[in-house]
Scaffold this motif. Structure first.
Motif, PDB file in Angstrom:
ATOM      1  N   LEU A 285       0.852  -1.190   0.000  1.00  0.00           N
ATOM      2  CA  LEU A 285       0.000   0.000   0.000  1.00  0.00           C
ATOM      3  C   LEU A 285       0.885   1.236   0.000  1.00  0.00           C
ATOM      4  N   ASP A 286       0.477   2.253  -0.723  1.00  0.00           N
ATOM      5  CA  ASP A 286       1.249   3.490  -0.730  1.00  0.00           C
ATOM      6  C   ASP A 286       1.272   4.085   0.673  1.00  0.00           C
ATOM      7  N   GLY A 287       2.435   4.563   1.096  1.00  0.00           N
ATOM      8  CA  GLY A 287       2.564   5.126   2.436  1.00  0.00           C
ATOM      9  C   GLY A 287       1.636   6.302   2.679  1.00  0.00           C
ATOM     10  N   LEU A 288       1.305   7.051   1.638  1.00  0.00           N
ATOM     11  CA  LEU A 288       0.376   8.176   1.796  1.00  0.00           C
ATOM     12  C   LEU A 288      -0.995   7.682   2.268  1.00  0.00           C
ATOM     13  N   GLU A 289      -1.397   6.521   1.793  1.00  0.00           N
ATOM     14  CA  GLU A 289      -2.672   5.951   2.220  1.00  0.00           C
ATOM     15  C   GLU A 289      -2.607   5.521   3.682  1.00  0.00           C
ATOM     16  N   VAL A 290      -1.424   5.100   4.130  1.00  0.00           N
ATOM     17  CA  VAL A 290      -1.254   4.740   5.532  1.00  0.00           C
ATOM     18  C   VAL A 290      -1.429   5.976   6.420  1.00  0.00           C
ATOM     19  N   ILE A 291      -0.867   7.101   5.981  1.00  0.00           N
ATOM     20  CA  ILE A 291      -1.058   8.354   6.732  1.00  0.00           C
ATOM     21  C   ILE A 291      -2.542   8.676   6.833  1.00  0.00           C
ATOM     22  N   ARG A 292      -3.240   8.570   5.706  1.00  0.00           N
ATOM     23  CA  ARG A 292      -4.671   8.876   5.681  1.00  0.00           C
ATOM     24  C   ARG A 292      -5.444   7.980   6.644  1.00  0.00           C
ATOM     25  N   LYS A 293      -5.103   6.691   6.664  1.00  0.00           N
ATOM     26  CA  LYS A 293      -5.813   5.748   7.534  1.00  0.00           C
ATOM     27  C   LYS A 293      -5.531   6.043   9.006  1.00  0.00           C
ATOM     28  N   ILE A 294      -4.258   6.307   9.345  1.00  0.00           N
ATOM     29  CA  ILE A 294      -3.919   6.596  10.738  1.00  0.00           C
ATOM     30  C   ILE A 294      -4.617   7.858  11.208  1.00  0.00           C
ATOM     31  N   ARG A 295      -4.632   8.872  10.353  1.00  0.00           N
ATOM     32  CA  ARG A 295      -5.269  10.136  10.734  1.00  0.00           C
ATOM     33  C   ARG A 295      -6.780  10.002  10.881  1.00  0.00           C
ATOM     34  N   GLY A 296      -7.331   8.893  10.417  1.00  0.00           N
ATOM     35  CA  GLY A 296      -8.760   8.674  10.595  1.00  0.00           C
ATOM     36  C   GLY A 296      -9.138   8.355  12.023  1.00  0.00           C
ATOM     37  N   PHE A 297      -8.142   7.942  12.845  1.00  0.00           N
ATOM     38  CA  PHE A 297      -8.478   7.584  14.221  1.00  0.00           C
ATOM     39  C   PHE A 297      -7.415   7.985  15.235  1.00  0.00           C
ATOM     40  N   SER A 298      -6.311   8.603  14.806  1.00  0.00           N
ATOM     41  CA  SER A 298      -5.253   8.954  15.755  1.00  0.00           C
ATOM     42  C   SER A 298      -4.500  10.193  15.300  1.00  0.00           C
ATOM     43  N   GLN A 299      -4.003  10.963  16.283  1.00  0.00           N
ATOM     44  CA  GLN A 299      -3.167  12.131  16.013  1.00  0.00           C
ATOM     45  C   GLN A 299      -1.718  11.881  16.432  1.00  0.00           C
ATOM     46  N   ALA A 300      -1.337  10.615  16.566  1.00  0.00           N
ATOM     47  CA  ALA A 300       0.055  10.292  16.902  1.00  0.00           C
ATOM     48  C   ALA A 300       0.979  10.877  15.837  1.00  0.00           C
ATOM     49  N   PRO A 301       2.105  11.467  16.241  1.00  0.00           N
ATOM     50  CA  PRO A 301       2.993  12.092  15.264  1.00  0.00           C
ATOM     51  C   PRO A 301       3.556  11.081  14.262  1.00  0.00           C
ATOM     52  N   ILE A 302       3.684  11.525  13.016  1.00  0.00           N
ATOM     53  CA  ILE A 302       4.190  10.686  11.936  1.00  0.00           C
ATOM     54  C   ILE A 302       5.383  11.389  11.285  1.00  0.00           C
ATOM     55  N   LEU A 303       6.521  10.718  11.275  1.00  0.00           N
ATOM     56  CA  LEU A 303       7.715  11.209  10.592  1.00  0.00           C
ATOM     57  C   LEU A 303       7.925  10.347   9.356  1.00  0.00           C
ATOM     58  N   VAL A 304       7.874  10.972   8.180  1.00  0.00           N
ATOM     59  CA  VAL A 304       8.013  10.241   6.923  1.00  0.00           C
ATOM     60  C   VAL A 304       9.474  10.203   6.494  1.00  0.00           C
ATOM     61  N   LEU A 305       9.945   9.007   6.120  1.00  0.00           N
ATOM     62  CA  LEU A 305      11.254   8.834   5.496  1.00  0.00           C
ATOM     63  C   LEU A 305      10.992   8.323   4.087  1.00  0.00           C
ATOM     64  N   SER A 306      11.519   8.999   3.087  1.00  0.00           N
ATOM     65  CA  SER A 306      11.172   8.590   1.732  1.00  0.00           C
ATOM     66  C   SER A 306      12.246   8.952   0.729  1.00  0.00           C
ATOM     67  N   ALA A 307      12.343   8.130  -0.323  1.00  0.00           N
ATOM     68  CA  ALA A 307      13.237   8.438  -1.434  1.00  0.00           C
ATOM     69  C   ALA A 307      12.605   9.464  -2.369  1.00  0.00           C
TER      70      ALA A 307
END
Length: 217
Positions: free
Chosen positions: A46-68
């Motif tokens: 799954l694209d990592g952007l979709e993971v951000i979207r899913k997490i933000r649907g139920f949590s405000q835990a901080p997310i640090l993205v590492l990406s090429a």
């Protein structure tokens, strides 16, 4: 890279749990409830952007993205979806740890003050209940819109806020006219703040930084 990060985190006394896929990561997030998510956008299922979207649907835990992905558009999209920071590969371990420390400090600072209390950042003081702002002890006269924008930054101190995020929060839209209005308000607000506290993240948006006390004070 994974083994290197594990070693770095262990040496820095950061407990770490790892997932190899988006599905596993989301499942582990629900069961383990981590204080910080470090997310690589290049996941196999799954694209990592979709993971951000899913997490933000139920949590405000901080997310640090590492990406090429180093294009500004990728960074802006990740931040718009709710990521707290974005670090493009290749990066140094020292920079990664520094960004983690910034997020941890922001968590400590926002976690110790209730929403209705007083926000203090160096010489800046915001009394939310009274809607009163002081700079170096002097009452600061802001327009209602300037105050609203400043409060938005104070609630997200240390986090880069994209222009789209700001206009959506302020005007519930992101038309070109909103972007123009935002630039005008930001210019006026930063001038009233003596060009302190809010810095530009070029090509992305703005961030409220912590003002360090002067040496010897």
């Amino acid at each position: 890279m994974t083994s290197l990060l594990r070693t770095v985190f262990e040496l820095s006394d950061y407990p770490l749990i790892q997932a190899k896929s988006a599905k596993e990561a989301l499942s582990m997030f629900l069961s383990e409830k981590p204080e910080l998510v470090i997310l690589d956008l290049g996941l196999p299922d799954l694209d990592g952007l979709e993971v951000i979207r899913k997490i933000r649907g139920f949590s405000q835990a901080p997310i640090l993205v590492l990406s090429a992905r180093s294009e500004p558009a990728d960074k802006i999209e990740a931040l718009d979806l709710g990521a707290d920071d974005y670090l493009a590969k290749p990066f140094s371990v020292d920079e990664l740890l520094a960004r983690i420390r910034v997020i941890c400090r922001r968590l400590e600072q926002t976690g110790t003050l209730p929403e209705s209390d007083v926000f203090v950042n160096g010489g800046l003081e915001i009394r939310y209940q009274e809607q009163e702002v002081r700079l170096d002890g002097k009452l600061l006269h802001l327009t209602p819109m300037e105050y609203r924008i400043l409060v938005l930054f104070s609630r997200n101190a240390g986090k880069v806020l994209t222009r789209n995020f700001l206009t959506t929060q302020i005007w519930n839209s992101s038309w070109s006219s909103d972007m123009t209005n935002l630039r005008v308000y930001m210019t006026m607000l930063r001038k009233k703040l003596d060009h302190r506290f809010i810095e530009t993240s070029f090509g992305v948006g703005y961030k409220m930084v912590r003002e360090e006390p002067e040496a010897g004070l």
